[in-house]
Design an enzyme around this catalytic site. Structure first.
Site, PDB file in Angstrom:
ATOM      1  N   ASP A   1      -8.967  -0.966   1.564  1.00 41.68           N
ATOM      2  CA  ASP A   1      -8.412  -2.113   2.312  1.00 41.68           C
ATOM      3  C   ASP A   1      -7.075  -1.873   3.025  1.00 41.68           C
ATOM      4  OD1 ASP A   1     -10.268  -2.873   0.434  1.00 41.68           O
ATOM      5  OD2 ASP A   1      -9.008  -4.363  -0.529  1.00 41.68           O
TER       6      ASP A   1
ATOM      7  N   ASP B   1      -5.246  -9.996  -4.685  1.00 43.45           N
ATOM      8  CA  ASP B   1      -5.134  -9.856  -3.232  1.00 43.45           C
ATOM      9  C   ASP B   1      -4.315 -10.985  -2.591  1.00 43.45           C
ATOM     10  OD1 ASP B   1      -6.858  -7.809  -3.881  1.00 43.45           O
ATOM     11  OD2 ASP B   1      -8.645  -8.803  -3.119  1.00 43.45           O
TER      12      ASP B   1
HETATM   13  C1  FRU Z   1     -11.523  -5.075  -1.994  1.00 45.67           C
HETATM   14  C2  FRU Z   1     -10.866  -4.741  -3.315  1.00 45.67           C
HETATM   15  C3  FRU Z   1      -9.752  -5.706  -3.597  1.00 45.67           C
HETATM   16  C4  FRU Z   1      -8.863  -4.933  -4.514  1.00 45.67           C
HETATM   17  C5  FRU Z   1      -8.979  -3.550  -3.946  1.00 45.67           C
HETATM   18  C6  FRU Z   1      -8.865  -2.454  -4.966  1.00 45.67           C
HETATM   19  O1  FRU Z   1     -12.082  -4.002  -1.339  1.00 45.67           O
HETATM   20  O2  FRU Z   1     -11.822  -4.758  -4.338  1.00 45.67           O
HETATM   21  O3  FRU Z   1     -10.184  -6.943  -4.119  1.00 45.67           O
HETATM   22  O4  FRU Z   1      -7.545  -5.397  -4.491  1.00 45.67           O
HETATM   23  O5  FRU Z   1     -10.234  -3.476  -3.317  1.00 45.67           O
HETATM   24  O6  FRU Z   1      -8.790  -1.218  -4.354  1.00 45.67           O
END
Ligand code: FRU
Length: 613
Positions: A141, A281
């Site tokens: 992300d 998040d």
């Molecule tokens: C989304 C996710 C988020 C988390 C991150 C971990 O792709 O699962 O919810 O913060 O990736 O890498």
């Protein structure tokens, strides 16, 4: 154990010898379960040999400060070496690296290398030319995207110790145009509160008269306007998988007063879950109605809003999402902002909540969903029925899309992670894995009676286009310099079928039929996994093609005889925008040679541009 020196290191070593310092050396010592690599006169890095299909073992730089030293999970080689990753050693005259759980016979023991440099020269054919990818390591992300002092900041989920997911840090890159990025050292590194999961940033400042106060101690913090003294306030999830849920995920606060070059963590996380298993998040925004900070956080199958005056003490405000959209799904990576509706004079903006979901995407795996509605500063009300599903992008490789805060021109610009959790760890590169999508400007528009969010390439992308040299033959357009990335504009009729090909039998198939536009990558080149282009994930068998992703083009753009299509090609991706971005579709492709021909039925006005970087 091998000792390896770059030329620069040898020169330094010669000087060092004259000064009678000793040669770097490694020796192994057993300390209970732990094997310690004892290094004298350490170089800058210990290079670690990685074998991707092996389980993680634990590795830490032992500085003697148990509270701060962090075990990293690293796939050290047992039978062969896929590649090396650099592990930074301290500045002292000795260093100790502890290794736990690596069997005695593992080949890594003979293959650690001491070096003052780490070669990041690209050796991946599929490395994108104009999409961001890290020089090495794993990325997912985008995080904390913001703008301050002439620089766009892209932070991202990053593993510096291998090209598979793990050890989440916030990687960091800066740019003046969101296209040419300079990668910096990771900005926020994994600590003993957990991995540094996704989150956001906002530019903040101290109120007048409070200048000089430690922002962590201030009672009030305000949104910054880019002036002297403004700082980056960042929120991320501390994810500690060694703790039981719901304690595993908590929200943490950090600030940077030097344009993101260093961050100071508040210390312990500041916001705990109210009992939800998944709580992560955080996305910050300034809530004008309440004159305070807002935070939206994903909490299992809903999004929760919190409010704060000082970015430190948070109170619960409301929640949205239970039972809405594709369900039951894990909500992740939220975003929340308002947009004017294009072409309408109404002064009331539409509020948009982005909810990335995994799994649940119609074509399998992860996708970016959104809801539109109103917001009174306390509650978000969705204007659609609970069953309505709106996707921001209709391709399989568009996830965790979130927007920049404090964009200097007031644009709402998103960058998606260009991958899908179904196969992200298995894509055919090793030096690095994953890339971002291009920056897209979001806009709201009406079609039929409903409001939608479209996305189009930012003006900075369009500025890169210049006419390409092409050859026209009956029914096909071939572009000569296929190694250069291209953008193709064309008109497609309702009923059109066309392909992008590379002359080796590899092609991407497009079709406009029954109100839908389809992109099918079944024959596009390397198909890395079953889920990448299998036959089962298309829900439209009546269309006569059972694979590919499709978008309801007639519903979003209106039922028309001709649509305008723009295709942006890079080494291993296609981003399609229809009618100025009312439909977008992002799909990875791995052709052995670049596609260089477009041909088909029902297409016209083909214009090919080179994307000049
Ligand atoms: C989304 C996710 C988020 C988390 C991150 C971990 O792709 O699962 O919810 O913060 O990736 O890498």
């Amino acid at each position: 154990m091998k000792i390896y020196f770059s030329l620069a290191a040898l020169a330094m070593l010669a000087t060092a010898c004259q000064q009678q310092t000793s040669t770097p050396k490694m020796a192994l010592e057993n300390h209970g379960d732990t094997v310690a690599i004892m290094i004298t006169s350490p170089t800058k890095y210990l290079l670690l040999p990685i074998q991707e299909d092996q389980p993680d073992v634990w590795v830490k730089l032992n500085t003697g400060n148990e509270a701060e030293d962090v075990w990293m999970d690293i796939r050290l080689a047992r039978d062969y070496v896929d590649y090396y990753v650099p592990f930074k050693l301290g500045e002292g005259s000795t260093a100790r690296v502890d290794v736990l759980h690596l069997p005695k016979e593992a080949m890594a023991w003979d293959n650690f290398q001491l070096s003052d440099s780490f070669d990041t020269t690209n050796h991946e054919y599929f490395r994108p030319k104009y999409h961001f990818s890290p020089a090495y390591g794993w990325m997912n992300d985008p995080n904390g995207m913001t703008y301050i002092n002439g620089e766009y900041h892209l932070f991202y989920q990053y593993n510096p110790y291998g090209s598979k997911w793990g050890n989440m840090h916030w990687g960091h890159a800066v740019s003046s145009d969101m296209i040419h990025w300079t990668e910096l050292d990771p900005a926020i590194v994994r600590d003993n509160y957990g991995q540094i999961f996704s989150g956001s940033s906002y530019i903040a400042r101290l109120p007048k008269g409070m200048e000089g106060t430690d922002p962590f101690l201030a009672d009030v913090l305000l949104p910054g306007n880019g002036s002297e003294g403004d700082f980056i306030a960042s929120y991320y999830t501390s994810d500690n998988f060694r703790l039981e849920r719901p304690l595993q995920e908590q929200q943490s606060f950090a600030i940077s007063t030097d344009n993101g070059r260093t961050f100071r963590k508040f210390g312990a996380p500041v916001l705990k879950s109210d009992g939800r298993r998944d709580f992560r998040d955080p996305k910050l925004f300034w809530n004008e109605r309440r004159n305070e900070w807002g935070m939206i956080v994903s909490a299992d199958n809903e999004m929760q809003f919190y409010g704060s005056k000082n970015l430190r003490d948070w109170s619960y405000v409301s929640a949205f999402g239970d039972g809405y959209g594709v369900q039951p799904r894990q909500f992740e990576c939220p975003d929340f902002f308002s947009l004017p509706i294009e072409g309408e004079t109404s002064k009331t903006n539409k509020w948009v909540m982005i909810v990335n979901v995994n799994p649940g995407f119609w074509f399998g795996g992860s996708g970016s969903q959104y809801f539109t509605g109103s917001y009174d500063g306390t509650e978000f009300k969705c204007e659609n029925s609970k069953e309505t599903v709106k996707w921001l992008d209709w391709g399989k490789d568009h996830y965790a899309a979130v927007t920049f805060s404090c964009e200097p021109k007031g644009r709402v610009i998103s960058i998606p992670w260009m991958s899908n959790w179904q196969y992200a760890n298995d894509l055919p590169t090793k030096q690095y894995r994953s890339q971002m999508g291009m920056p897209r400007e979001l806009f709201a528009f009406t079609s039929g009676k409903d409001t939608y969010v479209g996305q189009r390439p930012v003006a900075e992308m369009l500025a890169l286009l210049s006419p390409a040299s092409v050859e026209l033959t009956a029914g096909s357009v071939q572009f000569s310099n296929a190694d250069q990335p291209h953008c193709i504009d064309l008109d497609v009729n309702d009923g059109a079928t066309f392909t992008l090909e590379n002359g080796q039998g590899e092609l991407v198939y497009f079709e406009v039929k029954a109100g839908r536009i389809i992109m099918d990558r079944k024959y596009s080149g390397i198909i890395p996994t079953k889920d990448f282009a299998n036959e089962t994930w298309s829900p439209v068998p009546e269309l006569g093609t059972n694979s590919g992703t499709w978008a309801p083009v007639a519903q979003l753009c209106g039922k028309k005889a001709t649509y305008h299509v723009q295709l942006w090609l890079d080494r291993c991706s296609i981003e399609m925008f229809v009618d100025g971005g009312k439909v977008s579709m992002t799909n990875l492709v791995y052709p052995h040679t670049p596609y260089n021909t477009i041909k088909g039925e029902g297409i016209s006005n083909i214009k090919v541009s080179e994307i000049k970087l």
